[in-house]
Design an enzyme around this catalytic site. Structure first.
Site, short mmCIF file in Angstrom:
data_model
loop_
_atom_site.label_atom_id
_atom_site.label_comp_id
_atom_site.label_asym_id
_atom_site.label_seq_id
_atom_site.Cartn_x
_atom_site.Cartn_y
_atom_site.Cartn_z
N GLY A 135 0.47 -1.23 0.16
CA GLY A 135 -0.20 0.15 0.28
C GLY A 135 0.71 1.14 0.10
N VAL A 178 -11.44 3.75 0.96
CA VAL A 178 -10.42 4.68 -0.26
C VAL A 178 -9.84 4.63 -0.88
CG1 VAL A 178 -10.92 7.14 1.21
CG2 VAL A 178 -8.53 5.82 1.92
N ASP A 196 -5.78 2.96 9.94
CA ASP A 196 -7.26 2.59 10.34
C ASP A 196 -7.49 1.97 12.02
OD1 ASP A 196 -9.71 2.64 10.00
OD2 ASP A 196 -9.38 0.41 8.72
N LYS A 253 -7.32 7.32 9.31
CA LYS A 253 -8.53 7.22 10.16
C LYS A 253 -9.48 7.00 11.10
CE LYS A 253 -10.90 4.53 6.67
NZ LYS A 253 -11.14 3.50 6.13
P1 IMP Z 1 -4.92 -1.50 10.73
O1 IMP Z 1 -4.12 0.16 11.47
O2 IMP Z 1 -4.01 -1.92 11.02
O3 IMP Z 1 -6.68 -1.48 10.54
O4 IMP Z 1 -4.64 -1.67 9.32
C1 IMP Z 1 -4.80 -0.36 8.13
C2 IMP Z 1 -3.98 -1.14 7.00
O5 IMP Z 1 -5.93 -1.53 6.26
C3 IMP Z 1 -3.81 -0.32 5.72
O6 IMP Z 1 -2.37 -0.54 6.00
C4 IMP Z 1 -4.25 -0.37 4.57
O7 IMP Z 1 -4.05 -1.84 4.09
C5 IMP Z 1 -6.07 -1.03 5.13
N1 IMP Z 1 -7.09 -0.40 4.67
C6 IMP Z 1 -7.92 0.44 5.79
N2 IMP Z 1 -8.24 0.74 5.40
C7 IMP Z 1 -8.50 1.76 4.70
C8 IMP Z 1 -9.33 1.88 3.06
O8 IMP Z 1 -10.10 2.97 3.18
N3 IMP Z 1 -8.52 2.06 2.33
C9 IMP Z 1 -8.02 0.95 1.61
N4 IMP Z 1 -6.92 0.19 2.57
C10 IMP Z 1 -7.70 0.80 3.94
MG MG Z 2 -1.31 -1.62 4.36
#
Ligand code: IMP
Ligand code: MG
Length: 179
Positions: free
Chosen positions: A42, A151, A101, A129
Site C-alpha cells: 500500500g 478509499v 485505520d 482514519k
Molecule cells: P490497521 O490500522 O491495522 O487497521 O491497518 C491499516 C491497513 O488497512 C492499511 O495499511 C490498509 O492496507 C488497510 N486499510 C484500512 N482502511 C483502508 C481504506 O480505506 N482503503 C484501503 N485500505 C485500507
Molecule cells: Mg497496508
C-alpha cells in the site's frame, strides 16, 4: 461492483502535501541517515514520492505484513510475510504506511522494531482514519485525516485494484461487499 464515488484528494494536492511532509522529515532528521521502511504494498506509491522530497542519505528497506482478521482481538500479533533486509539495531527508523485505520498494524509493528533495538521508531502515514481506531495509536507524520470511508488510489487498493490511480478516491460498495 464498487465504483469511485468522488475524488477526495487530487494529484496536485497530494504532490504539495508530500513535499511538505518530506521537508519536515528532512528538518527533523538533519545530519542523520534514517532507515525508511516501506510497508508493502500500500505505501509503495507514497514512499517513492516521499523519498525524492528528502535530501538526506536515506537507507531503503521494505516489509510486508498482514494483520489478523477483524474478528481477532488486539492480541499484538502481526504476520511478517516479507521481513526487512537490514539490521535496524541502533538505527533511526521511519515506517512509511499508506493509512492508519484500527491502529493495530502500526502499534504492533513499531513495538516489534523497537524490540529489535532500533534507536528511534517513527511512523509517517499518508492517511489517518481516526474513527477506525481500536487501539491507541498516533502517527508522527500524517498527510491527511479522513472520515469513515473506504478509499483507494495512490497505492491503496480494493480487492487488489485501484492502486495505480494518481488520486485518492472514495468508493461505494454494494451491500455485503464491505467487511
Ligand atoms: P490497521 O490500522 O491495522 O487497521 O491497518 C491499516 C491497513 O488497512 C492499511 O495499511 C490498509 O492496507 C488497510 N486499510 C484500512 N482502511 C483502508 C481504506 O480505506 N482503503 C484501503 N485500505 C485500507
Ligand atoms: Mg497496508
Amino acid at each position: 461492483m464498487e465504483k469511485i464515488d468522488k475524488i477526495l484528494i487530487n494529484a496536485k494536492d497530494i504532490k504539495n502535501r508530500v513535499a511538505q511532509m518530506g521537508a519536515l522529515i528532512q528538518t527533523d532528521y538533519a545530519e542523520k541517515s534514517p532507515v525508511l521502511i516501506c510497508v508493502l504494498k500500500g505505501a509503495m506509491v507514497f514512499y517513492s514520492d516521499l523519498v525524492r522530497q528528502i535530501d538526506l542519505p536515506l537507507i531503503f528497506d521494505t516489509i510486508s505484513v498482514s494483520s489478523y482478521g477483524a474478528g481477532t482481538s488486539s492480541s499484538g500479533k502481526i504476520n511478517i510475510i516479507k521481513d526487512l533486509d537490514c539490521d535496524i539495531s541502533g538505527k533511526d527508523v521511519i515506517v512509511v504506511e499508506d493509512i492508519i485505520d484500527s491502529g493495530l498494524t502500526m502499534k504492533t509493528l513499531t513495538l516489534t522494531l523497537k524490540n529489535r533495538g532500533a534507536k528511534s521508531v517513527k511512523v509517517c502515514a499518508f492517511l489517518d482514519k481516526p474513527s477506525g481506531r481500536r487501539v491507541d495509536f498516533k502517527a508522527d507524520y500524517v498527510g491527511y485525516q479522513i472520515g469513515d470511508e473506504f478509499v483507494v488510489g495512490y497505492g491503496l487498493d480494493f480487492d487488489g485494484k485501484y492502486r495505480n490511480l494518481p488520486y485518492i478516491g472514495a468508493i461505494s460498495l454494494d451491500e455485503g461487499e464491505r467487511e
